[in-house]
Design an enzyme around this catalytic site. Structure first.
Site, PDB file in Angstrom:
ATOM      1  N   TYR A 131      -5.844   5.051   5.111  1.00  0.00           N
ATOM      2  CA  TYR A 131      -4.682   4.332   5.639  1.00  0.00           C
ATOM      3  C   TYR A 131      -5.002   2.864   5.895  1.00  0.00           C
ATOM      4  CZ  TYR A 131      -3.348   9.155   6.472  1.00  0.00           C
ATOM      5  OH  TYR A 131      -3.085  10.479   6.325  1.00  0.00           O
ATOM      6  N   TYR A 155       6.357  20.124   1.295  1.00  0.00           N
ATOM      7  CA  TYR A 155       5.241  19.228   1.634  1.00  0.00           C
ATOM      8  C   TYR A 155       4.627  19.644   2.972  1.00  0.00           C
ATOM      9  CZ  TYR A 155       3.244  15.127   3.946  1.00  0.00           C
ATOM     10  OH  TYR A 155       2.431  14.290   4.668  1.00  0.00           O
ATOM     11  N   LYS A 177      -3.383  15.707   0.387  1.00  0.00           N
ATOM     12  CA  LYS A 177      -2.705  14.723  -0.480  1.00  0.00           C
ATOM     13  C   LYS A 177      -3.460  14.408  -1.773  1.00  0.00           C
ATOM     14  CE  LYS A 177      -0.192  12.510   3.360  1.00  0.00           C
ATOM     15  NZ  LYS A 177      -0.179  11.340   4.259  1.00  0.00           N
ATOM     16  N   SER A 215      -3.134  15.865   5.905  1.00  0.00           N
ATOM     17  CA  SER A 215      -3.125  14.865   4.827  1.00  0.00           C
ATOM     18  C   SER A 215      -4.284  15.001   3.848  1.00  0.00           C
ATOM     19  CB  SER A 215      -3.151  13.462   5.412  1.00  0.00           C
ATOM     20  OG  SER A 215      -1.863  13.108   5.820  1.00  0.00           O
ATOM     21  N   VAL A 234      -4.592  14.676  10.178  1.00  0.00           N
ATOM     22  CA  VAL A 234      -4.362  14.563  11.620  1.00  0.00           C
ATOM     23  C   VAL A 234      -4.797  15.785  12.428  1.00  0.00           C
ATOM     24  CG1 VAL A 234      -2.528  12.810  11.592  1.00  0.00           C
ATOM     25  CG2 VAL A 234      -1.936  15.226  11.356  1.00  0.00           C
TER      26      VAL A 234
HETATM   27  N1  GLU Z   1       1.731  16.628   7.912  1.00  0.00           N
HETATM   28  C1  GLU Z   1       1.383  15.345   8.457  1.00  0.00           C
HETATM   29  C2  GLU Z   1       2.545  14.384   8.315  1.00  0.00           C
HETATM   30  O1  GLU Z   1       3.134  14.309   7.294  1.00  0.00           O
HETATM   31  C3  GLU Z   1       0.138  14.820   7.807  1.00  0.00           C
HETATM   32  C4  GLU Z   1      -0.327  13.495   8.353  1.00  0.00           C
HETATM   33  C5  GLU Z   1      -1.816  13.280   8.297  1.00  0.00           C
HETATM   34  O2  GLU Z   1      -2.589  14.236   8.285  1.00  0.00           O
HETATM   35  O3  GLU Z   1      -2.234  12.111   8.276  1.00  0.00           O
HETATM   36  O4  GLU Z   1       2.922  13.696   9.228  1.00  0.00           O
END
Ligand code: GLU
Length: 441
Positions: free
Chosen positions: A243, A191, A67, A64, A261
């Site tokens: 988050y 993605y 992002k 993430s 994550v």
């Molecule tokens: N590729 C992960 C997902 O979409 C990223 C989530 C994250 O790093 O918080 O679930």
């Protein structure tokens, strides 16, 4: 002498290593195989200095943390209106994989949750790119932020795609609302590939430093994104980056941040530093346990909270004094530092309060290193009003820090290199005087 910063980082890692709580992300099977004891931290300054300790060159997937960077690329490639029409900027206060869509429009609440990030991915690159070219655009962009060529980890990508039911469900929802206009699986595939790009803590710190450095990579010197995009991205990181722990983070740490994550965590402190930590065990919010602890410590040890700025404005007027005597006297307002609105207000205040009786007034910018646009306009307005009050106004600006110094509308300033050049003869014999330039009426 050895630098003090790596020693400080090594000491901080040593105390964080005692934290063994948290779990590896296991919804992506490949991530569950990570070594939970890996631990590293890197500081990258906007001047390009890099300090690190621990596992700073170990590769792991960005997840993430991609992002905010993909959001930056979409904003640069498509413009604000096109992106904001499809992805909002409101904190959701929910978990990263929650299906948080705005009621009515179906717009994802922000680009840091998966719904927003899947949409953002679809907006990278110019319209009409093939899905493969779009993913390439994202990987190229991430590489420019890092200052080296990055590549995806195929095994992690395949592993996540095999279990991407939730992200596929989100994408189908987005498709049903018309937020996505193409095949949901293709977008989730791109993605997921974006999330599987391999980085090190060193790369992440440099990517964060590029955001902290107004969009210019401090080492390569490349402008990766324009400044208005940087401001947008950092604002969204500040409010939505962590988050459902975003509020706690904003108060305790106060650095725009993003977690992933796989255990990465970045923070970008505008104008100062990019920070990255890596430790794979996660708390229930999906944030690295040791990473959060390290950031809390860095913020309090080094006063990095964004709301805790030093009292700079008071010091902008370094001196207000008179050079020469009698009719030759020059009133000098000596300024220093970087001047923004609050600093310029001090200059206005000083000029109003001291009502200089001297005919000649000099605003000395010799020790000023930056003037933003509002400060420039305010200081020039002071010089204009001084002219209208009958003063002869000088700007001492040997480095031409003040762009376009014409006060306009009846104002008049003479730009000189030294205060002495503002004095009348015999001082005018100074050869530097020939460089004096007069602007205005
Ligand atoms: N590729 C992960 C997902 O979409 C990223 C989530 C994250 O790093 O918080 O679930």
């Amino acid at each position: 002498m050895r630098s003090v910063i790596p020693d400080y980082l090594a000491e901080a890692l040593k105390s964080a290593a005692s934290l063994t709580s948290g779990e590896l992300a296991d919804y992506i099977p490949e991530l569950a195989a990570a070594d939970p004891e890996r631990l590293g931290a890197v500081f990258a300054t906007v001047q390009g200095a890099v300090y690190g300790a621990g596992d700073i060159d170990t590769e792991f997937t960005i997840q993430s943390i991609s992002k905010p960077f993909a959001y930056a690329l979409a904003l640069s490639d498509r413009g604000f209106d096109a992106v904001l029409a499809r992805v909002g900027v409101e904190p959701s206060g929910e978990a990263f994989n929650e299906v948080s869509l705005e009621s009515g429009t179906g717009r994802p609440l922000n680009p840091m949750i998966n719904a927003g990030a899947i949409t953002t991915h679809s907006l990278a690159g110019p319209e009409g790119l093939t899905p493969a070219a779009r993913t390439e655009r994202v990987i190229d962009g991430l590489s420019a932020f890092a200052g080296r060529r990055l590549r995806p980890d195929e095994a992690v990508c395949v592993s996540e795609m095999e279990h991407a039911h939730r992200n596929l469900a989100i994408a189908h929802m987005l498709r049903s609302h018309g937020i996505l206009t193409e095949d949901p699986r293709t977008v989730v595939d791109g993605y997921t590939r974006q999330c599987s790009v391999l980085v090190t803590a060193r790369d992440l710190a440099m990517m964060a430093a590029t955001l902290a450095n107004r969009g210019v990579n401090p080492l390569s010197g490349e402008r990766v994104i324009p400044e208005p995009v940087v401001r947008q991205v950092l604002s969204v990181m500040f409010t939505c980056g962590m988050y459902d722990a975003a509020g706690d983070w904003a108060t305790q740490v106060g650095i725009p941040a993003k977690s992933g994550v796989a255990g990465g965590l970045i923070g970008a402190l505008p104008g100062q530093i990019g920070i990255a930590t890596f430790s794979p065990r996660l708390d229930p919010h999906g944030n690295s346990v040791r990473g959060v602890c390290l950031f809390e410590r860095f913020s309090s040890d080094m006063g990095l909270h964004l709301m805790g700025v030093p009292p700079a404005a008071r010091a902008v007027v370094r001196a207000n004094h008179v050079v020469g005597s009698g009719p030759d006297a020059v009133r000098v307002f000596q300024l220093q530092g970087g001047i923004g609105f609050a600093g310029a207000e001090r200059v206005v205040h000083e000029a109003v309060e001291s009502e200089p009786p001297e005919t000649r007034v000099a605003v000395d910018l010799t020790m000023v290193y930056a003037i933003d646009d509002v400060a420039r306009r305010m200081i020039l307005e002071v010089t204009r009003r001084l002219t209208l009050d009958g003063h002869e106004v000088y700007l001492v600006d040997p480095e031409s820090i003040m762009p376009d110094p014409d006060p306009g509308d009846g104002g008049r300033v003479t730009v000189v290199d030294t205060v002495e050049q503002a004095l009348p003869s015999p001082h005018t014999a100074d050869p530097g005087r020939s460089r004096a330039r007069t602007y205005g009426a």
